[in-house]
Design an enzyme around this catalytic site. Structure first.
Site, PDB file in Angstrom:
ATOM      1  N   LYS A   1     -59.875  48.559  12.798  1.00  0.00           N
ATOM      2  CA  LYS A   1     -60.305  48.974  11.461  1.00  0.00           C
ATOM      3  C   LYS A   1     -61.523  48.162  11.025  1.00  0.00           C
ATOM      4  O   LYS A   1     -62.368  48.637  10.288  1.00  0.00           O
ATOM      5  CB  LYS A   1     -59.166  48.853  10.441  1.00  0.00           C
TER       6      LYS A   1
ATOM      7  N   ARG B   1     -67.103  48.750   9.471  1.00  0.00           N
ATOM      8  CA  ARG B   1     -68.510  48.329   9.600  1.00  0.00           C
ATOM      9  C   ARG B   1     -69.354  49.493  10.121  1.00  0.00           C
ATOM     10  O   ARG B   1     -70.468  49.735   9.657  1.00  0.00           O
ATOM     11  CB  ARG B   1     -68.624  47.146  10.561  1.00  0.00           C
TER      12      ARG B   1
ATOM     13  N   SER C   1     -63.404  34.384   1.383  1.00  0.00           N
ATOM     14  CA  SER C   1     -63.296  35.530   2.299  1.00  0.00           C
ATOM     15  C   SER C   1     -64.631  35.742   2.998  1.00  0.00           C
ATOM     16  O   SER C   1     -65.689  35.777   2.343  1.00  0.00           O
ATOM     17  CB  SER C   1     -62.916  36.790   1.528  1.00  0.00           C
ATOM     18  N   SER C   2     -64.578  35.923   4.308  1.00  0.00           N
ATOM     19  CA  SER C   2     -65.809  36.216   5.059  1.00  0.00           C
ATOM     20  C   SER C   2     -66.316  37.620   4.740  1.00  0.00           C
ATOM     21  O   SER C   2     -67.471  37.945   5.020  1.00  0.00           O
ATOM     22  CB  SER C   2     -65.537  36.108   6.559  1.00  0.00           C
TER      23      SER C   2
ATOM     24  N   SER D   1     -62.652  32.734   8.666  1.00  0.00           N
ATOM     25  CA  SER D   1     -62.779  34.015   9.394  1.00  0.00           C
ATOM     26  C   SER D   1     -64.170  34.237   9.996  1.00  0.00           C
ATOM     27  O   SER D   1     -64.686  35.363   9.980  1.00  0.00           O
ATOM     28  CB  SER D   1     -62.428  35.189   8.457  1.00  0.00           C
TER      29      SER D   1
ATOM     30  N   ASP E   1     -55.423  36.796  10.763  1.00  0.00           N
ATOM     31  CA  ASP E   1     -54.510  37.945  10.875  1.00  0.00           C
ATOM     32  C   ASP E   1     -53.470  37.764  11.993  1.00  0.00           C
ATOM     33  O   ASP E   1     -52.536  38.560  12.099  1.00  0.00           O
ATOM     34  CB  ASP E   1     -55.297  39.245  11.114  1.00  0.00           C
TER      35      ASP E   1
ATOM     36  N   LYS F   1     -54.227  37.662   0.693  1.00  0.00           N
ATOM     37  CA  LYS F   1     -54.369  38.915   1.445  1.00  0.00           C
ATOM     38  C   LYS F   1     -53.434  39.976   0.831  1.00  0.00           C
ATOM     39  O   LYS F   1     -53.237  39.962  -0.375  1.00  0.00           O
ATOM     40  CB  LYS F   1     -54.139  38.637   2.921  1.00  0.00           C
TER      41      LYS F   1
ATOM     42  N   ARG G   1     -48.979  35.782   2.115  1.00  0.00           N
ATOM     43  CA  ARG G   1     -48.305  35.900   3.421  1.00  0.00           C
ATOM     44  C   ARG G   1     -47.508  34.641   3.778  1.00  0.00           C
ATOM     45  O   ARG G   1     -46.532  34.720   4.529  1.00  0.00           O
ATOM     46  CB  ARG G   1     -49.337  36.185   4.519  1.00  0.00           C
TER      47      ARG G   1
ATOM     48  N   ARG H   1     -48.592  43.721   8.254  1.00  0.00           N
ATOM     49  CA  ARG H   1     -48.351  42.670   9.268  1.00  0.00           C
ATOM     50  C   ARG H   1     -46.970  42.011   9.118  1.00  0.00           C
ATOM     51  O   ARG H   1     -46.448  41.449  10.084  1.00  0.00           O
ATOM     52  CB  ARG H   1     -49.471  41.629   9.256  1.00  0.00           C
TER      53      ARG H   1
HETATM   54  O1  LIG Z   1     -64.175  41.487   7.928  1.00  0.00           O
HETATM   55  C1  LIG Z   1     -63.092  41.926   8.325  1.00  0.00           C
HETATM   56  O2  LIG Z   1     -63.007  43.005   8.954  1.00  0.00           O
HETATM   57  C2  LIG Z   1     -61.871  41.144   8.064  1.00  0.00           C
HETATM   58  C3  LIG Z   1     -61.946  39.804   7.732  1.00  0.00           C
HETATM   59  C4  LIG Z   1     -60.772  38.967   7.487  1.00  0.00           C
HETATM   60  O3  LIG Z   1     -60.640  38.756   6.092  1.00  0.00           O
HETATM   61  P1  LIG Z   1     -61.145  37.407   5.331  1.00  0.00           P
HETATM   62  O4  LIG Z   1     -62.571  37.201   5.661  1.00  0.00           O
HETATM   63  O5  LIG Z   1     -60.918  37.767   3.897  1.00  0.00           O
HETATM   64  O6  LIG Z   1     -60.273  36.297   5.832  1.00  0.00           O
HETATM   65  C5  LIG Z   1     -59.484  39.617   7.999  1.00  0.00           C
HETATM   66  O7  LIG Z   1     -58.374  38.931   7.488  1.00  0.00           O
HETATM   67  C6  LIG Z   1     -59.412  41.077   7.613  1.00  0.00           C
HETATM   68  O8  LIG Z   1     -58.236  41.684   8.105  1.00  0.00           O
HETATM   69  C7  LIG Z   1     -60.567  41.842   8.196  1.00  0.00           C
HETATM   70  C1  LIG Z   2     -56.164  40.986   5.576  1.00  0.00           C
HETATM   71  C2  LIG Z   2     -56.195  42.213   6.047  1.00  0.00           C
HETATM   72  O1  LIG Z   2     -56.929  43.249   5.546  1.00  0.00           O
HETATM   73  P1  LIG Z   2     -57.966  43.332   4.321  1.00  0.00           P
HETATM   74  O2  LIG Z   2     -58.298  41.943   3.860  1.00  0.00           O
HETATM   75  O3  LIG Z   2     -59.159  44.026   4.897  1.00  0.00           O
HETATM   76  O4  LIG Z   2     -57.290  44.138   3.263  1.00  0.00           O
HETATM   77  C3  LIG Z   2     -55.401  42.557   7.257  1.00  0.00           C
HETATM   78  O5  LIG Z   2     -55.529  43.685   7.747  1.00  0.00           O
HETATM   79  O6  LIG Z   2     -54.610  41.729   7.747  1.00  0.00           O
END
Ligand SMILES: O=C(O)C1=C[C@@H](OP(=O)(O)O)[C@@H](O)[C@H](O)C1
Ligand SMILES: C=C(OP(=O)(O)O)C(=O)O
Length: 410
Positions: free
Chosen positions: A23, A28, A145-146, A173, A289, A316, A320, A365
């Protein structure tokens, strides 16, 4: 509809699984395709809920978008629409309205955007009055968050003056930022990242054919199954050694938990072996994740652990860390969060509930990482199993295909 699954494990697993598409790459690819003005279809686009909400937004005639629980869709679309002429509203689930977005909104505002919080200051829903962004030089915290950084990077080449971003604090991340930069490079855009400074000059995107890789995070649940069930041999289609996904590190992390990986032409074959470390240590800052998969695997395998770098898990789909503590306790494992960012299990046990039903907290998850617990508990009950649609709609079908028996209770 509320429902519950009771899951029974097979004796062993010898199967082939077609994993879902990533996903992260799908979402992207959708944004980049739109920025490239490409009409070429994206190959192997995910059919998960988090991607569907973005497809719906792009196909909609309305200026109001509901991205439900998809963090990537919320953050990527905010940056995308900020630079698109028009007036837009983005909303999501109740939980999405509690997940932070202020660092992204403040940065976009400094770059010339016009964004308003419609309810609580700092959180979605948002009203965006889109216009061509000037760009410029900004400071942004990397420790929340990245996705904020990825969102800004993808639109940066379209800004009048480009973007210079100084990232402050620890970057969470990071592999997801590398993924963004890697995919932008495939569309002909160059990003310079030196130390904590990222520079993107104004550039034109080039339309290219895009194919989405299979999802390594989804693969982690199959690694967990192989780790818990001796004699397992599982072929996972669509994964490659040169993957752009940071969660491909699952290959190395499962070595100490008894799973070996063989790369073959069309994917990988994972096999259980008898290896088992005495204690598992890992900093999950780059693979947040995967943390739930490893917490569950270690408890079910009776391997004490110390995790660090998991501070972002609290913001998230649910908190979690708390969700793991609550649900693993029902199964007889006492986990502790001694400080923010840490989670430990020193092997302490309690009496498990008689027929524990695992709550999933709207978090795919939680369901996928705890379902393999049926292997050591003879069976397991999972509440609201439909949560898996967020990233892996066929998860339960695939479990059945692998020999698990699933009874539905309403
Ligand atoms: O850029 C992405 O596709 C993601 C970045 C991560 O989030 P964070 O950057 O908020 O940790 C990850 O946990 C998320 O499932 C997907
Ligand atoms: C954190 C997750 O998704 P998002 O942050 O994109 O909602 C994930 O899929 O574990």
């Amino acid at each position: 509809m509320l429902s519950q699954y009771k899951i029974y494990p097979p004796e062993t697993v010898k199967t082939t699984i077609q994993l879902p598409a990533s996903k992260s790459i799908s979402n992207r690819a959708m944004i980049l395709n739109a920025l490239c003005l490409s009409t070429a279809p994206i190959k192997n686009l995910s059919d998960c809920e988090d991607t569907k909400v973005l497809i719906d937004a792009f196909n909609s005639d309305s200026n109001l978008f509901d991205i439900k629980a998809a963090g990537t869709a919320m953050r990527f679309l905010t940056a995308f629409l900020a630079g698109m002429e028009g007036e837009w509203i983005i909303k999501g689930t109740e939980r999405m309205h509690q997940r932070p977005i202020h660092p992204l909104v403040e940065t976009l505002t400094a770059l010339g955007a016009d964004i308003e919080y419609l309810e609580k200051e700092g959180f979605p829903p948002l009203k965006i009055r889109g216009k061509k962004l000037n760009g410029g030089e900004v400071y942004l915290s990397g420790n929340i968050s990245s996705q904020f950084i990825s969102a800004l990077l993808m639109v940066a080449p379209t800004m009048k003056n480009g973007l210079i971003m100084h990232i402050e604090k620890e970057i969470v991340s990071k592999p997801y930022i590398d993924l963004t930069i890697g995919m932008m490079a495939k569309c002909g855009v160059h990003v310079k990242w030196e130390g904590n400074d990222i520079t993107v000059k104004p550039q034109n995107y080039k339309a290219v054919d895009m194919t989405v890789e299979a999802d390594w995070t989804a693969a982690s649940y199959w690694y967990e199954i192989a780790s818990l069930l001796p004699g397992s041999e599982i072929k996972l289609l669509g994964l490659t050694k040169d993957s752009m996904q940071g969660d491909s590190n699952v290959v190395n992390l499962f070595v100490d938990l008894g799973v070996s990986t063989e790369f073959v032409v069309d994917g990988i074959i994972i096999r259980s072996n008898n290896k088992k470390t005495k204690k598992f240590f890992h900093n999950f800052i780059n693979e947040p994740d995967l943390a739930q998969t490893f917490a569950a695997t270690c408890c079910f395998k009776k391997v004490p652990f110390i995790f660090s770098g998991i501070q972002s898990l609290k913001i998230k789909e649910t908190d979690r860390v708390q969700a793991l503590i609550n649900e693993l306790k029902k199964l007889g494992y006492i986990l502790t969060e001694n400080e923010i960012g840490m989670l430990e299990w020193d092997g302490e046990r309690c009496i498990p509930e008689k027929e524990p039903a695992i709550d999933t907290y709207d978090d795919h998850r939680m369901a996928m990482s705890l379902a393999p617990g049926s292997i050591v508990k003879q069976s397991i009950l999972i509440n609201d199993p439909d949560v898996v649609y967020k990233s892996y709609p066929n998860f339960w079908k695939d479990l059945k295909h692998a020999g698990f028996v699933i009874e539905e209770r309403k």
